[in-house]
Design a protein around this motif. Structure first.
Motif, PDB file in Angstrom:
ATOM      1  N   ASN A 193       0.843  -1.195   0.000  1.00  0.00           N
ATOM      2  CA  ASN A 193       0.000   0.000   0.000  1.00  0.00           C
ATOM      3  C   ASN A 193       0.878   1.246   0.000  1.00  0.00           C
ATOM      4  N   GLY A 194       0.530   2.215  -0.853  1.00  0.00           N
ATOM      5  CA  GLY A 194       1.290   3.449  -0.923  1.00  0.00           C
ATOM      6  C   GLY A 194       2.520   3.379  -1.805  1.00  0.00           C
ATOM      7  N   SER A 195       2.675   2.284  -2.542  1.00  0.00           N
ATOM      8  CA  SER A 195       3.868   2.134  -3.381  1.00  0.00           C
ATOM      9  C   SER A 195       3.762   2.911  -4.693  1.00  0.00           C
ATOM     10  N   GLY A 196       2.537   3.287  -5.082  1.00  0.00           N
ATOM     11  CA  GLY A 196       2.355   4.062  -6.303  1.00  0.00           C
ATOM     12  C   GLY A 196       1.585   3.360  -7.400  1.00  0.00           C
ATOM     13  N   LYS A 197       1.069   2.183  -7.118  1.00  0.00           N
ATOM     14  CA  LYS A 197       0.370   1.398  -8.151  1.00  0.00           C
ATOM     15  C   LYS A 197      -0.847   2.130  -8.699  1.00  0.00           C
ATOM     16  N   SER A 198      -1.732   2.565  -7.815  1.00  0.00           N
ATOM     17  CA  SER A 198      -2.955   3.239  -8.259  1.00  0.00           C
ATOM     18  C   SER A 198      -2.646   4.572  -8.922  1.00  0.00           C
ATOM     19  N   THR A 199      -1.619   5.256  -8.434  1.00  0.00           N
ATOM     20  CA  THR A 199      -1.229   6.528  -9.043  1.00  0.00           C
ATOM     21  C   THR A 199      -0.785   6.317 -10.478  1.00  0.00           C
ATOM     22  N   LEU A 200       0.003   5.288 -10.710  1.00  0.00           N
ATOM     23  CA  LEU A 200       0.462   4.998 -12.072  1.00  0.00           C
ATOM     24  C   LEU A 200      -0.720   4.687 -12.979  1.00  0.00           C
ATOM     25  N   LEU A 201      -1.665   3.890 -12.488  1.00  0.00           N
ATOM     26  CA  LEU A 201      -2.846   3.540 -13.282  1.00  0.00           C
ATOM     27  C   LEU A 201      -3.688   4.779 -13.575  1.00  0.00           C
ATOM     28  N   ASN A 202      -3.849   5.639 -12.574  1.00  0.00           N
ATOM     29  CA  ASN A 202      -4.648   6.858 -12.759  1.00  0.00           C
ATOM     30  C   ASN A 202      -3.995   7.828 -13.738  1.00  0.00           C
ATOM     31  N   LEU A 203      -2.670   7.837 -13.799  1.00  0.00           N
ATOM     32  CA  LEU A 203      -1.973   8.680 -14.769  1.00  0.00           C
ATOM     33  C   LEU A 203      -2.232   8.190 -16.192  1.00  0.00           C
ATOM     34  N   ILE A 204      -2.263   6.880 -16.376  1.00  0.00           N
ATOM     35  CA  ILE A 204      -2.567   6.328 -17.698  1.00  0.00           C
ATOM     36  C   ILE A 204      -4.014   6.636 -18.079  1.00  0.00           C
ATOM     37  N   ALA A 205      -4.912   6.506 -17.101  1.00  0.00           N
ATOM     38  CA  ALA A 205      -6.339   6.731 -17.369  1.00  0.00           C
ATOM     39  C   ALA A 205      -6.660   8.202 -17.616  1.00  0.00           C
ATOM     40  N   GLY A 206      -5.846   9.108 -17.073  1.00  0.00           N
ATOM     41  CA  GLY A 206      -6.120  10.529 -17.226  1.00  0.00           C
ATOM     42  C   GLY A 206      -6.926  11.118 -16.092  1.00  0.00           C
ATOM     43  N   ASP A 230       7.813   2.600  -2.763  1.00  0.00           N
ATOM     44  CA  ASP A 230       8.097   3.996  -2.439  1.00  0.00           C
ATOM     45  C   ASP A 230       8.152   4.877  -3.695  1.00  0.00           C
ATOM     46  N   GLY A 231       7.236   4.598  -4.638  1.00  0.00           N
ATOM     47  CA  GLY A 231       7.130   5.429  -5.831  1.00  0.00           C
ATOM     48  C   GLY A 231       8.153   5.159  -6.910  1.00  0.00           C
ATOM     49  N   LYS A 232       8.919   4.083  -6.755  1.00  0.00           N
ATOM     50  CA  LYS A 232       9.935   3.735  -7.741  1.00  0.00           C
ATOM     51  C   LYS A 232       9.764   2.278  -8.190  1.00  0.00           C
ATOM     52  N   ILE A 233      10.310   1.976  -9.363  1.00  0.00           N
ATOM     53  CA  ILE A 233      10.294   0.590  -9.836  1.00  0.00           C
ATOM     54  C   ILE A 233      11.427  -0.169  -9.145  1.00  0.00           C
ATOM     55  N   LYS A 234      11.067  -1.140  -8.330  1.00  0.00           N
ATOM     56  CA  LYS A 234      12.065  -1.931  -7.607  1.00  0.00           C
ATOM     57  C   LYS A 234      12.474  -3.155  -8.396  1.00  0.00           C
ATOM     58  N   ARG A 235      11.492  -3.782  -9.063  1.00  0.00           N
ATOM     59  CA  ARG A 235      11.774  -4.962  -9.891  1.00  0.00           C
ATOM     60  C   ARG A 235      10.968  -4.882 -11.177  1.00  0.00           C
ATOM     61  N   ASP A 236      11.567  -5.301 -12.263  1.00  0.00           N
ATOM     62  CA  ASP A 236      10.908  -5.377 -13.568  1.00  0.00           C
ATOM     63  C   ASP A 236      11.221  -6.760 -14.129  1.00  0.00           C
ATOM     64  N   ILE A 237      10.238  -7.644 -14.033  1.00  0.00           N
ATOM     65  CA  ILE A 237      10.417  -9.050 -14.404  1.00  0.00           C
ATOM     66  C   ILE A 237       9.832  -9.294 -15.785  1.00  0.00           C
ATOM     67  N   SER A 238      10.686  -9.537 -16.756  1.00  0.00           N
ATOM     68  CA  SER A 238      10.244  -9.782 -18.127  1.00  0.00           C
ATOM     69  C   SER A 238       9.608 -11.167 -18.248  1.00  0.00           C
ATOM     70  N   LYS A 239       9.022 -11.426 -19.395  1.00  0.00           N
ATOM     71  CA  LYS A 239       8.360 -12.714 -19.625  1.00  0.00           C
ATOM     72  C   LYS A 239       9.326 -13.876 -19.447  1.00  0.00           C
ATOM     73  N   ASP A 240      10.523 -13.769 -19.998  1.00  0.00           N
ATOM     74  CA  ASP A 240      11.505 -14.849 -19.882  1.00  0.00           C
ATOM     75  C   ASP A 240      11.906 -15.084 -18.433  1.00  0.00           C
ATOM     76  N   LYS A 241      12.116 -13.993 -17.688  1.00  0.00           N
ATOM     77  CA  LYS A 241      12.499 -14.129 -16.283  1.00  0.00           C
ATOM     78  C   LYS A 241      11.345 -14.653 -15.440  1.00  0.00           C
ATOM     79  N   LYS A 242      10.125 -14.271 -15.818  1.00  0.00           N
ATOM     80  CA  LYS A 242       8.964 -14.717 -15.052  1.00  0.00           C
ATOM     81  C   LYS A 242       8.795 -16.230 -15.133  1.00  0.00           C
ATOM     82  N   GLU A 243       9.118 -16.807 -16.278  1.00  0.00           N
ATOM     83  CA  GLU A 243       8.992 -18.252 -16.450  1.00  0.00           C
ATOM     84  C   GLU A 243       9.924 -19.021 -15.515  1.00  0.00           C
TER      85      GLU A 243
END
Length: 249
Positions: free
Chosen positions: A41-54, A224-237
């Motif tokens: 909670n408070g990491s920025g997920k909803s804020t990022l989505l709301n920015l895309i939505a406008g 905390d408002g930053k991208i901590k991990r970015d897991i690509s499709k290959d890494k996710k597998e």
């Protein structure tokens, strides 16, 4: 398809209670990618989505959709690209209208035509066929008021309604948070199928790590408002559910 270039978003700017929700986000989401956002909670997920939505606009930085800068583009003008399914099933439908009337409204979302135009036998048959795929038995209840349905039924129908117009982006804002396990499974399986069938670019916010592990082609963890991990499709597998659980320990 969607680009964030050094995007910051703060609330209550210049006041003692100023909050920095996003801090220098750089993100590129490819067309037809199914991105899952996780974080506390408070990491920025909803804020990022709301920015895309406008719903909100960035404090600084640039956001592009389909190559167009949308920093100040209001929500209603983005409807030609995107649709959104909310956490609360009540927000995505008109309860006083019937199922078929709700679908007609959804199909006309980007136009100004009358509701009654096209609400004919062919349209009803098309909607009945779409709804039958859910396996909820609603395909023969098109005249039933949307408000009389359960939350799970309304959320599943909201997903189908979201793709009635020719959208390119689907935003899923914790779509199963208010649902029982069976309804949640129906909604997520339906979303996954629609995203693949229509080659939609999708972003889903969820607190459920099992859902994040099972669905989507890419995982991003915000902290905390930053991208901590970015897991690509290959890494996710190569990732296990236990690995994801340890992110939050």
């Amino acid at each position: 398809m969607i680009e964030f270039n050094h995007v910051y978003k703060s609330f209550n700017v210049g006041r003692p209670n100023e909050i920095a929700a996003l801090r220098g986000i750089n993100l590129h989401i490819e067309a037809s990618e199914f991105l899952v956002l996780v974080g506390s909670n408070g990491s920025g997920k909803s804020t990022l989505l709301n920015l895309i939505a406008g719903n909100i606009f960035p404090t600084s930085g640039n956001i592009k959709i389909a190559g167009q800068n949308v920093n100040k583009l209001p929500e209603y003008k983005r409807s030609k690209w995107l649709a959104r399914v909310f956490q609360n099933p009540l927000l995505g439908t008109a309860p006083e209208l019937s199922i078929v009337e709700n679908f007609r409204l959804a199909s006309l979302r980007t136009s100004s035509k009358s509701l009654k135009i096209g609400l004919n036998a062919n349209f009803k048959e098309e909607i009945s066929d779409r709804i039958a795929v859910l396996g909820l038995g609603l395909e023969n209840k098109l005249q039933q008021a949307m408000g009389s349905l359960s939350g799970g039924q309304r959320q599943a129908l909201s997903l189908l309604m979201a793709v009635m117009a020719d959208i390119q982006i689907l935003l899923l804002d914790e779509p199963t948070a208010a649902l029982d396990p069976r309804s949640a499974t129906i909604v997520l399986e339906t979303a996954d199928k629609l995203i693949k069938d229509y080659s939609i670019t999708a972003i889903m916010v969820t607190h459920n790590l099992k859902d994040a592990y099972q669905y989507g082609s890419r995982i991003i963890q915000l902290h905390d408002g930053k991208i901590k991990r970015d897991i690509s499709k290959d890494k996710k597998e190569l990732l296990s559910y236990v690995d994801m659980y340890e992110w939050f320990i």
